[in-house]
Write a protein that holds these residues in place. Structure first.
Motif, PDB file in Angstrom:
ATOM      1  N   ALA A  12       0.831  -1.203   0.000  1.00  0.00           N
ATOM      2  CA  ALA A  12       0.000   0.000   0.000  1.00  0.00           C
ATOM      3  C   ALA A  12       0.868   1.257   0.000  1.00  0.00           C
ATOM      4  CB  ALA A  12      -0.934  -0.015   1.211  1.00  0.00           C
ATOM      5  N   ALA A  13       1.932   1.233   0.817  1.00  0.00           N
ATOM      6  CA  ALA A  13       2.811   2.400   0.906  1.00  0.00           C
ATOM      7  C   ALA A  13       3.507   2.672  -0.429  1.00  0.00           C
ATOM      8  CB  ALA A  13       3.849   2.198   2.007  1.00  0.00           C
ATOM      9  N   ALA A  14       4.009   1.610  -1.068  1.00  0.00           N
ATOM     10  CA  ALA A  14       4.689   1.775  -2.357  1.00  0.00           C
ATOM     11  C   ALA A  14       3.726   2.261  -3.430  1.00  0.00           C
ATOM     12  CB  ALA A  14       5.319   0.445  -2.780  1.00  0.00           C
ATOM     13  N   LEU A  15       2.484   1.774  -3.393  1.00  0.00           N
ATOM     14  CA  LEU A  15       1.492   2.183  -4.379  1.00  0.00           C
ATOM     15  C   LEU A  15       1.157   3.661  -4.241  1.00  0.00           C
ATOM     16  CD1 LEU A  15      -0.502   1.632  -6.628  1.00  0.00           C
ATOM     17  CD2 LEU A  15      -2.135   0.795  -4.916  1.00  0.00           C
ATOM     18  N   VAL A  16       0.938   4.111  -3.014  1.00  0.00           N
ATOM     19  CA  VAL A  16       0.624   5.532  -2.796  1.00  0.00           C
ATOM     20  C   VAL A  16       1.796   6.405  -3.233  1.00  0.00           C
ATOM     21  CG1 VAL A  16       0.209   7.275  -1.026  1.00  0.00           C
ATOM     22  CG2 VAL A  16      -1.077   5.139  -0.989  1.00  0.00           C
ATOM     23  N   THR A  57      -6.070  -0.083 -13.360  1.00  0.00           N
ATOM     24  CA  THR A  57      -7.471  -0.453 -13.560  1.00  0.00           C
ATOM     25  C   THR A  57      -7.606  -1.710 -14.407  1.00  0.00           C
ATOM     26  OG1 THR A  57      -8.165   1.865 -13.407  1.00  0.00           O
ATOM     27  CG2 THR A  57      -9.710   0.338 -14.436  1.00  0.00           C
ATOM     28  N   ASN A  58      -6.729  -1.865 -15.382  1.00  0.00           N
ATOM     29  CA  ASN A  58      -6.887  -2.940 -16.356  1.00  0.00           C
ATOM     30  C   ASN A  58      -6.236  -4.260 -15.965  1.00  0.00           C
ATOM     31  OD1 ASN A  58      -8.391  -1.305 -18.040  1.00  0.00           O
ATOM     32  ND2 ASN A  58      -6.619  -0.599 -19.205  1.00  0.00           N
ATOM     33  N   VAL A  59      -5.331  -4.252 -14.984  1.00  0.00           N
ATOM     34  CA  VAL A  59      -4.730  -5.520 -14.574  1.00  0.00           C
ATOM     35  C   VAL A  59      -5.815  -6.407 -13.965  1.00  0.00           C
ATOM     36  CG1 VAL A  59      -4.080  -4.766 -12.233  1.00  0.00           C
ATOM     37  CG2 VAL A  59      -2.773  -6.564 -13.369  1.00  0.00           C
ATOM     38  N   LYS A  60      -5.780  -7.692 -14.296  1.00  0.00           N
ATOM     39  CA  LYS A  60      -6.848  -8.612 -13.895  1.00  0.00           C
ATOM     40  C   LYS A  60      -6.937  -8.758 -12.374  1.00  0.00           C
ATOM     41  CE  LYS A  60      -9.730 -11.813 -15.766  1.00  0.00           C
ATOM     42  NZ  LYS A  60     -10.707 -11.572 -16.837  1.00  0.00           N
ATOM     43  N   LEU A  61      -5.777  -8.855 -11.716  1.00  0.00           N
ATOM     44  CA  LEU A  61      -5.747  -8.971 -10.255  1.00  0.00           C
ATOM     45  C   LEU A  61      -4.698  -8.015  -9.705  1.00  0.00           C
ATOM     46  CD1 LEU A  61      -6.329 -10.210  -7.478  1.00  0.00           C
ATOM     47  CD2 LEU A  61      -4.698 -12.041  -8.041  1.00  0.00           C
ATOM     48  N   LEU A  62      -5.135  -7.106  -8.862  1.00  0.00           N
ATOM     49  CA  LEU A  62      -4.231  -6.185  -8.181  1.00  0.00           C
ATOM     50  C   LEU A  62      -4.134  -6.607  -6.714  1.00  0.00           C
ATOM     51  CD1 LEU A  62      -2.502  -3.606  -8.084  1.00  0.00           C
ATOM     52  CD2 LEU A  62      -4.603  -2.325  -7.590  1.00  0.00           C
ATOM     53  N   ILE A  63      -2.903  -6.890  -6.256  1.00  0.00           N
ATOM     54  CA  ILE A  63      -2.672  -7.273  -4.860  1.00  0.00           C
ATOM     55  C   ILE A  63      -2.018  -6.100  -4.147  1.00  0.00           C
ATOM     56  CG2 ILE A  63      -1.510  -8.875  -3.299  1.00  0.00           C
ATOM     57  CD1 ILE A  63      -1.525 -10.939  -5.544  1.00  0.00           C
ATOM     58  N   ILE A  64      -2.689  -5.608  -3.103  1.00  0.00           N
ATOM     59  CA  ILE A  64      -2.167  -4.496  -2.303  1.00  0.00           C
ATOM     60  C   ILE A  64      -1.880  -5.026  -0.906  1.00  0.00           C
ATOM     61  CG2 ILE A  64      -2.591  -2.171  -1.429  1.00  0.00           C
ATOM     62  CD1 ILE A  64      -4.532  -1.746  -3.743  1.00  0.00           C
ATOM     63  N   LEU A 121      -5.347   6.641  -3.483  1.00  0.00           N
ATOM     64  CA  LEU A 121      -5.578   5.217  -3.258  1.00  0.00           C
ATOM     65  C   LEU A 121      -7.058   4.880  -3.406  1.00  0.00           C
ATOM     66  CD1 LEU A 121      -4.378   2.473  -2.437  1.00  0.00           C
ATOM     67  CD2 LEU A 121      -4.816   3.091  -0.053  1.00  0.00           C
ATOM     68  N   PHE A 122      -7.902   5.740  -2.877  1.00  0.00           N
ATOM     69  CA  PHE A 122      -9.348   5.535  -3.024  1.00  0.00           C
ATOM     70  C   PHE A 122      -9.741   5.497  -4.497  1.00  0.00           C
ATOM     71  CE2 PHE A 122     -13.453   7.580  -3.846  1.00  0.00           C
ATOM     72  CZ  PHE A 122     -14.301   6.661  -3.249  1.00  0.00           C
ATOM     73  N   GLU A 123      -9.118   6.348  -5.290  1.00  0.00           N
ATOM     74  CA  GLU A 123      -9.425   6.401  -6.721  1.00  0.00           C
ATOM     75  C   GLU A 123      -9.102   5.068  -7.396  1.00  0.00           C
ATOM     76  OE1 GLU A 123     -10.781   8.135 -10.302  1.00  0.00           O
ATOM     77  OE2 GLU A 123     -10.983   8.762  -8.207  1.00  0.00           O
ATOM     78  N   VAL A 124      -8.031   4.408  -6.946  1.00  0.00           N
ATOM     79  CA  VAL A 124      -7.674   3.090  -7.493  1.00  0.00           C
ATOM     80  C   VAL A 124      -8.782   2.087  -7.189  1.00  0.00           C
ATOM     81  CG1 VAL A 124      -6.067   1.139  -7.316  1.00  0.00           C
ATOM     82  CG2 VAL A 124      -5.188   3.487  -7.370  1.00  0.00           C
ATOM     83  N   PHE A 125      -9.225   2.036  -5.932  1.00  0.00           N
ATOM     84  CA  PHE A 125     -10.294   1.119  -5.548  1.00  0.00           C
ATOM     85  C   PHE A 125     -11.591   1.444  -6.284  1.00  0.00           C
ATOM     86  CE2 PHE A 125      -7.660   0.580  -1.648  1.00  0.00           C
ATOM     87  CZ  PHE A 125      -7.519  -0.791  -1.714  1.00  0.00           C
ATOM     88  N   SER A 126     -11.883   2.721  -6.416  1.00  0.00           N
ATOM     89  CA  SER A 126     -13.121   3.153  -7.063  1.00  0.00           C
ATOM     90  C   SER A 126     -13.142   2.734  -8.530  1.00  0.00           C
ATOM     91  CB  SER A 126     -13.264   4.671  -6.934  1.00  0.00           C
ATOM     92  OG  SER A 126     -14.476   5.099  -7.513  1.00  0.00           O
ATOM     93  N   ARG A 127     -12.014   2.904  -9.223  1.00  0.00           N
ATOM     94  CA  ARG A 127     -11.939   2.533 -10.640  1.00  0.00           C
ATOM     95  C   ARG A 127     -12.053   1.024 -10.838  1.00  0.00           C
ATOM     96  NH1 ARG A 127      -9.235   6.011 -14.501  1.00  0.00           N
ATOM     97  NH2 ARG A 127      -9.103   8.142 -13.734  1.00  0.00           N
ATOM     98  N   ALA A 176     -12.571  -5.147 -11.896  1.00  0.00           N
ATOM     99  CA  ALA A 176     -11.510  -6.142 -11.790  1.00  0.00           C
ATOM    100  C   ALA A 176     -11.325  -6.520 -10.326  1.00  0.00           C
ATOM    101  CB  ALA A 176     -10.199  -5.600 -12.372  1.00  0.00           C
ATOM    102  N   ALA A 177     -10.656  -7.654 -10.103  1.00  0.00           N
ATOM    103  CA  ALA A 177     -10.489  -8.189  -8.743  1.00  0.00           C
ATOM    104  C   ALA A 177      -9.319  -7.525  -8.013  1.00  0.00           C
ATOM    105  CB  ALA A 177     -10.264  -9.701  -8.801  1.00  0.00           C
ATOM    106  N   THR A 178      -9.507  -7.330  -6.712  1.00  0.00           N
ATOM    107  CA  THR A 178      -8.466  -6.733  -5.872  1.00  0.00           C
ATOM    108  C   THR A 178      -8.304  -7.568  -4.608  1.00  0.00           C
ATOM    109  OG1 THR A 178      -9.093  -4.525  -6.664  1.00  0.00           O
ATOM    110  CG2 THR A 178      -7.716  -4.634  -4.689  1.00  0.00           C
ATOM    111  N   LEU A 179      -7.056  -7.782  -4.217  1.00  0.00           N
ATOM    112  CA  LEU A 179      -6.760  -8.504  -2.977  1.00  0.00           C
ATOM    113  C   LEU A 179      -5.988  -7.562  -2.060  1.00  0.00           C
ATOM    114  CD1 LEU A 179      -5.292 -12.135  -2.719  1.00  0.00           C
ATOM    115  CD2 LEU A 179      -4.732 -10.350  -1.085  1.00  0.00           C
TER     116      LEU A 179
END
Length: 273
Positions: free
Chosen positions: A145-149, A169-176, A192-198, A203-206
């Motif tokens: 999460a820290a690296a993503l932000v 947004t387009n990756v099939k599975l995003l692991i945070i 970060l919220f924008e990533v989850f919202s999109r 697509a799936a998120t873990l």
């Protein structure tokens, strides 16, 4: 009139290999002679000869594609469930984890949230699920999460935020991984919220976190933002409760105990008879 005949000065083997390279058939180039000799020996007809080559090429191509997906996922290490100790986390729903390994939740654009204290194997499970997805032909991206932000804020400053958001947004599975260890600034939390919202229903998120949901505000800084994020993340989600003692702490205690026992034995051996 153009002469399309094969030059007699060039060996057919050389031309074949060149054609295989042009057509991107490296396994054909590597195996055609060996398989040809085997088929000649076994009196196999040309159709089955070609079939064997095609099967080898298909298997090898899938292996290379899987390796490429794993490389692009940027896993810190590669782990599977074969080395995961379910007995150490008795509260974890093992049948659910095994079912999730099939990857159908990814096709359904659902989410997974793994909650529990540090060291109980949340990242291990996330990596195993990510590896299984790569092996099933799905694109995966792993980050903390820290690296993503940090990456999002850097992209915003460099005016390439839209490009990064599109990729995420387009990756099939995003692991945070490790959401909860580092609090974010208001801007970082919003990005970060924008990533989850999109990704919501797209697509799936873990996500793995050491914090229960009611403490996520301490990381995101805004109760309004936290509620909105959790609303999207948990709508179609599988929750993995992973409560137990840290693997690392248990291993450390075991090492300390072994050290004490070893020193005790050495003292006994050193006593004069």
């Amino acid at each position: 009139m153009t002469d399309t005949s094969i030059p007699t000065t060039i060996a057919p083997q050389v031309l074949l290999v060149n054609h295989f390279k042009t057509l991107k058939l490296p396994t054909f180039a590597r195996e055609y002679e060996k398989v040809g000799n085997e088929c000649a020996r076994d009196d196999v007809d040309y159709a089955r000869y070609l079939l064997r080559l095609c099967e080898l090429e298909s298997i090898d191509r899938e292996r290379r594609n899987t390796e490429r997906r794993i490389r692009l996922a940027k896993f810190p290490v590669t782990k599977s469930l074969d080395t995961f100790d379910f007995a150490a986390i008795p509260g974890l729903n093992k049948p659910l984890v095994l079912e999730l390994m099939r990857g159908e939740w990814i096709d359904k654009r659902e989410n997974i949230i793994a909650l529990g204290p540090s060291g109980v194997g949340k990242t291990h499970v996330a990596l195993a699920l990510g590896l299984a997805a790569c092996q099933k032909g799905m694109s995966v991206s792993f980050t903390t999460a820290a690296a993503l932000v940090h990456e999002l804020m850097e992209a915003r400053d460099e005016k390439r935020l839209r490009t990064l958001q599109k990729q995420l947004t387009n990756v099939k599975l995003l692991i945070i991984d490790e959401l909860g260890y580092v609090p974010f600034t208001a801007v970082g939390a919003e990005l970060l919220f924008e990533v989850f919202s999109r990704r919501y229903e797209h697509a799936a998120t873990l996500v793995t976190s050491n914090l229960p949901f009611d403490e996520w505000t301490s990381v995101l800084g805004s109760e309004r933002l936290t509620v909105a994020l959790l609303d999207r993340l948990t709508h179609h989600a599988h929750i993995l409760e992973m409560n137990g003692e840290s693997y690392r702490l248990t291993a450390s205690k075991k090492r300390q105990k072994q050290t004490v026992q070893t020193k005790s034995i050495e003292k006994e051996d050193a006593r004069p008879i």
